[in-house]
Design a protein around this motif. Structure first.
Motif, PDB file in Angstrom:
ATOM      1  N   GLY A 295     -19.513 137.293 -14.920  1.00  0.00           N
ATOM      2  CA  GLY A 295     -18.154 137.591 -15.333  1.00  0.00           C
ATOM      3  C   GLY A 295     -17.522 138.553 -14.335  1.00  0.00           C
ATOM      4  O   GLY A 295     -18.105 139.597 -14.032  1.00  0.00           O
TER       5      GLY A 295
ATOM      6  N   ILE B 204     -12.305 145.569 -21.068  1.00  0.00           N
ATOM      7  CA  ILE B 204     -12.378 144.242 -20.455  1.00  0.00           C
ATOM      8  C   ILE B 204     -13.763 143.612 -20.567  1.00  0.00           C
ATOM      9  O   ILE B 204     -14.023 142.591 -19.948  1.00  0.00           O
ATOM     10  CB  ILE B 204     -11.948 144.295 -18.975  1.00  0.00           C
ATOM     11  CG1 ILE B 204     -12.746 145.368 -18.219  1.00  0.00           C
ATOM     12  CG2 ILE B 204     -10.448 144.574 -18.866  1.00  0.00           C
ATOM     13  CD1 ILE B 204     -12.558 145.303 -16.708  1.00  0.00           C
TER      14      ILE B 204
ATOM     15  N   VAL C 134     -13.150 139.716 -23.600  1.00  0.00           N
ATOM     16  CA  VAL C 134     -11.729 139.395 -23.682  1.00  0.00           C
ATOM     17  C   VAL C 134     -11.554 137.893 -23.907  1.00  0.00           C
ATOM     18  O   VAL C 134     -12.528 137.140 -23.876  1.00  0.00           O
ATOM     19  CB  VAL C 134     -11.005 139.826 -22.386  1.00  0.00           C
ATOM     20  CG1 VAL C 134     -10.754 141.321 -22.386  1.00  0.00           C
ATOM     21  CG2 VAL C 134     -11.789 139.434 -21.155  1.00  0.00           C
TER      22      VAL C 134
ATOM     23  N   ARG D 291     -16.261 141.696 -16.285  1.00  0.00           N
ATOM     24  CA  ARG D 291     -17.413 142.535 -16.639  1.00  0.00           C
ATOM     25  C   ARG D 291     -17.998 143.180 -15.405  1.00  0.00           C
ATOM     26  O   ARG D 291     -18.453 144.327 -15.442  1.00  0.00           O
ATOM     27  CB  ARG D 291     -18.492 141.702 -17.331  1.00  0.00           C
ATOM     28  CG  ARG D 291     -18.205 141.525 -18.771  1.00  0.00           C
ATOM     29  CD  ARG D 291     -19.362 140.876 -19.496  1.00  0.00           C
ATOM     30  NE  ARG D 291     -18.872 140.346 -20.762  1.00  0.00           N
ATOM     31  CZ  ARG D 291     -19.611 139.717 -21.640  1.00  0.00           C
ATOM     32  NH1 ARG D 291     -20.897 139.518 -21.397  1.00  0.00           N
ATOM     33  NH2 ARG D 291     -19.084 139.273 -22.760  1.00  0.00           N
TER      34      ARG D 291
HETATM   35  P1  ATP Z   1     -21.748 136.947 -24.633  1.00  0.00           P
HETATM   36  O1  ATP Z   1     -23.075 136.688 -25.274  1.00  0.00           O
HETATM   37  O2  ATP Z   1     -21.551 138.377 -24.194  1.00  0.00           O
HETATM   38  O3  ATP Z   1     -20.581 136.403 -25.401  1.00  0.00           O
HETATM   39  P2  ATP Z   1     -22.240 134.601 -23.185  1.00  0.00           P
HETATM   40  O4  ATP Z   1     -23.718 134.579 -23.157  1.00  0.00           O
HETATM   41  O5  ATP Z   1     -21.488 133.772 -24.142  1.00  0.00           O
HETATM   42  O6  ATP Z   1     -21.742 136.123 -23.284  1.00  0.00           O
HETATM   43  P3  ATP Z   1     -21.976 133.045 -20.847  1.00  0.00           P
HETATM   44  O7  ATP Z   1     -21.488 131.862 -21.564  1.00  0.00           O
HETATM   45  O8  ATP Z   1     -23.367 133.078 -20.332  1.00  0.00           O
HETATM   46  O9  ATP Z   1     -21.708 134.348 -21.734  1.00  0.00           O
HETATM   47  O10 ATP Z   1     -20.944 133.369 -19.687  1.00  0.00           O
HETATM   48  C1  ATP Z   1     -21.337 133.859 -18.424  1.00  0.00           C
HETATM   49  C2  ATP Z   1     -20.696 135.188 -18.114  1.00  0.00           C
HETATM   50  O11 ATP Z   1     -19.289 135.144 -18.341  1.00  0.00           O
HETATM   51  C3  ATP Z   1     -21.164 136.332 -18.987  1.00  0.00           C
HETATM   52  O12 ATP Z   1     -22.365 136.877 -18.490  1.00  0.00           O
HETATM   53  C4  ATP Z   1     -20.029 137.306 -18.886  1.00  0.00           C
HETATM   54  O13 ATP Z   1     -20.147 138.093 -17.716  1.00  0.00           O
HETATM   55  C5  ATP Z   1     -18.826 136.411 -18.761  1.00  0.00           C
HETATM   56  N1  ATP Z   1     -18.152 136.308 -20.061  1.00  0.00           N
HETATM   57  C6  ATP Z   1     -18.437 135.467 -21.070  1.00  0.00           C
HETATM   58  N2  ATP Z   1     -17.621 135.649 -22.115  1.00  0.00           N
HETATM   59  C7  ATP Z   1     -16.778 136.652 -21.750  1.00  0.00           C
HETATM   60  C8  ATP Z   1     -15.693 137.301 -22.403  1.00  0.00           C
HETATM   61  N3  ATP Z   1     -15.301 136.950 -23.615  1.00  0.00           N
HETATM   62  N4  ATP Z   1     -15.067 138.291 -21.741  1.00  0.00           N
HETATM   63  C9  ATP Z   1     -15.445 138.642 -20.497  1.00  0.00           C
HETATM   64  N5  ATP Z   1     -16.450 138.068 -19.842  1.00  0.00           N
HETATM   65  C10 ATP Z   1     -17.117 137.073 -20.445  1.00  0.00           C
END
Ligand code: ATP
Length: 455
Positions: A320, A186, A189, A323
Motif C-alpha cells: 500500500g 491514511i 481508507v 500505508r
Molecule cells: P487489511 O487486512 O489491512 O484490510 P488486506 O490484507 O485486505 O489488508 P491486501 O488485500 O493484501 O490487504 O492489499 C495489499 C496492500 O494494500 C495492503 O498490505 C495494504 O498496504 C494496502 N491496503 C489494503 N487495503 C487498504 C486500505 N483500505 N487502505 C489503505 N491501504 C490498503
C-alpha cells in the motif's frame, strides 16, 4: 519515530502533507487529499518502488491498466463472491463495524456493548453505473486491487515483449474498497494506491520465488528508512488466507497504533490466470476456479522443454502506497533535544524520499546581488532533475531551518554577504541531521548536491 498518530496528523496538516478529504463540507470518511509536500513524498516513494522493481531488474515489465473494467473481471476473479469483510451491527448505539478483530465474544467498538448481531459478509467493492442507461446489466465495480488488470493483460504483455518464465508485471495505481470502518488516518481508507508486482514462474518454483520476494521486499522497506526492529513477518494461515492464496506472508510495520500490515506477499498459484483463461480444462489447473464462459484469451505460456502450454504460478508482493507513506513518516518523525535545551522536530527522511531536496535561502531579501545569486543557484540545481528545489525568500534563516527540519529537507543553502563579496562566492550548506554547516564555493554546489543525493 512518532509515538502517536495525532502528532503525525497535526504535522501533516500544518505543513501541507495530508488534508482530510472534502474538508470544507465536513469531510469524507476514508478519503484524504495529499498536499504540496505529500504529493512529492508520494511520488518519490513510487519512483523508488518503480526503480527497484522495474528498472533495476531485467525480468519485470510495467503496466498501467484502467481502473474501470468489465464486470466479468470481478466475476471470475472471485471478488464478486468472496471479497467481503465480516460486519456486525450494534443494537445499542446503532453503529456498524468490521468484526474480523473480534474473537468469540463480540463487543461494540463504539459503545462497548455486547448486544451486537452475528457477523455477516459485507462486500467491499464500490459498485458503479457505466454509460447513460441505468439497468440491471449496466454496472461494474471500481477495482479493489490493481492486480486484475495485470492478469487480464497477461497475453498482451507476453505477445508484445516475448517474455518467458520467470518474469513479472508491475503496476502502481488507485484501488477502492468500501471499508466498513476506515480509521487510523491514511492506514485504512476507502481510496488508496497500491504498488503491485505479479511475478509469474513455473509451478514448482513458486515457493522459492515466494521466499525470494518476501526477503527482497523487506530489504526495500529497510532501504526506505524503516528500522529493522519495527518490521515483523506474519505467516497467514487457514481461514485468514485470501481466496486465491496458497500461502501469504504479511510484512508488518510498527505504526503508532501497533504492528499492522504494510504489505502482503502472496503465493496466488495458478488461480488468477487459471480463472481468467479460456479453455481451462486443457491446463490441469491446480487451483479451484470458477468455470469461465466469457474469456477470449489463453492465459498460458509455452513450455518449450515439455512442449506444452502451461498456466504459470504467480507470486504477488502487494504494497500500500499510503500505508508505506505513513510508515515512512512514522519512522522519520524525530523530536530532538538540542544542546541549548530547546527541542526540534525533524523528519529524517532518506534523501531520495525528501519532498524538498534543497532549500536556497538568501540572507537578505532586499539585497539584489544576494537574491540574484540565490535564484541562479536555484535554477542550476533545479535542472539537475533531483526533484523539488525551493527558493525560500523569507529573510529569516533560523526560521527557515526549523521549517525545513520539520518537512525533512536534507540540505539548506544560505547565500549571504560573503557569497557576493568573497572570491569563489562561498555559500553555507547546512545538513538537516547533523545541523553542521560547511562552506562550499557556489560553482561547486551542483556537484556537491548531486554527490549527496546520488550516493
Ligand atoms: P487489511 O487486512 O489491512 O484490510 P488486506 O490484507 O485486505 O489488508 P491486501 O488485500 O493484501 O490487504 O492489499 C495489499 C496492500 O494494500 C495492503 O498490505 C495494504 O498496504 C494496502 N491496503 C489494503 N487495503 C487498504 C486500505 N483500505 N487502505 C489503505 N491501504 C490498503
Amino acid at each position: 519515530p512518532a509515538k502517536t498518530m495525532d502528532e503525525l496528523v497535526s504535522l501533516c496538516k500544518r505543513r501541507g502533507f495530508i488534508f482530510q478529504g472534502s474538508e470544507i463540507y465536513g469531510g469524507m470518511q476514508g478519503a484524504y487529499d495529499y498536499g504540496p509536500l505529500g504529493i512529492e513524498l508520494k511520488n518519490n516513494l513510487k519512483a523508488a518502488w518503480w526503480r527497484a522493481m522495474v528498472y533495476e531488474r531485467d525480468d519485470v515489465e510495467g503496466l498501467d491498466a484502467a481502473i474501470i473494467q468489465n464486470k466479468n473481471v470481478y466475476k471470475y476473479s472471485g471478488h464478486e463472491d468472496t471479497f467481503t469483510d465480516p460486519m456486525v451491527d450494534c443494537h445499542e448505539c446503532k453503529s456498524r463495524m468490521r468484526a474480523d478483530h473480534m474473537k468469540d465474544i463480540k463487543v461494540c467498538d463504539n459503545c462497548g456493548s455486547t448486544n451486537v448481531t452475528e457477523p455477516r459478509d459485507f462486500n467491499l467493492m464500490f459498485k458503479t453505473n457505466v454509460g447513460p442507461m441505468v439497468n440491471e446489466e449496466s454496472y461494474t465495480y471500481l477495482r479493489p486491487e490493481t492486480a486484475q488488470g495485470i492478469f487480464t493483460n497477461f497475453k498482451n504483455v507476453v505477445d508484445s515483449t516475448s517474455r518467458t518464465l520467470p518474469f513479472g508485471i508491475a503496476q502502481i495505481g488507485k484501488s477502492f474498497r468500501n471499508e466498513i470502518t476506515p480509521r487510523n488516518f491514511i492506514f485504512r481508507v476507502r481510496e488508496f494506491e497500491q504498488m503491485e508486482l505479479e511475478f509469474f514462474c513455473k509451478p514448482g518454483e513458486d515457493e522459492k520465488w515466494h521466499e525470494f520476494w518476501v526477503g527482497a521486499r523487506k530489504q526495500w522497506w529497510l532501504d526506505q528508512g524503516l528500522a529493522e526492529e519495527n518490521i515483523e513477518f506474519e505467516y497467514v494461515t487457514g481461514d485468514d488466507l485470501a481466496h486465491y492464496s496458497k500461502s501469504t506472508v504479511d510484512i508488518l510495520y510498527k505504526f503508532p497504533h501497533g504492528f499492522e500490515e504494510l504489505e502482503g506477499v502472496a503465493n496466488r498459484t495458478d488461480y488468477d490466470l487459471g480463472s481468467h483463461t479460456k479453455a481451462q480444462e486443457e491446463f490441469g489447473l491446480s487451483a479451484k476456479v470458477k468455470q469461465n464462459e466469457h474469456s477470449t484469451a489463453k492465459l498460458a505460456i509455452r513450455d518449450l522443454e515439455a512442449n506444452k502450454w502451461e498456466v504459470p504460478f504467480c507470486i504477488e508482493p502487494s504494497a500500500g502506497l499510503d500505508r508505506g507513506l505513513l510508515a515512512v513518516m512514522t519512522e522519520a518523525y524525530t523530536e530532538e533535544e538540542l544542546p541549548n535545551g530547546s527541542t526540534r522536530t525533524v523528519l529524517k527522511f532518506k534523501p531520495h524520499l525528501a519532498p524538498i531536496k534543497v532549500a536556497i535561502m538568501p540572507l537578505k531579501k532586499n539585497k539584489p546581488e544576494i537574491v540574484a545569486l540565490a535564484k541562479e543557484l536555484k535554477n542550476k540545481l533545479q535542472k539537475l532533475g533531483l526533484g523539488r528545489i525551493l527558493y525560500e525568500n523569507t529573510g529569516n534563516v533560523g526560521k527557515g531551518y526549523r521549517r525545513h527540519d520539520e518537512v525533512g529537507t536534507p540540505i539548506c543553502v544560505t547565500v549571504d554577504f560573503d557569497s557576493i563579496e568573497k572570491e569563489g562566492a562561498p555559500v553555507t550548506v547546512r545538513d538537516r541531521d547533523t545541523m553542521e554547516q560547511i562552506v562550499v564555493p557556489a560553482a561547486e554546489l551542483p556537484a556537491y548536491v548531486v554527490n549527496y543525493f546520488i550516493n
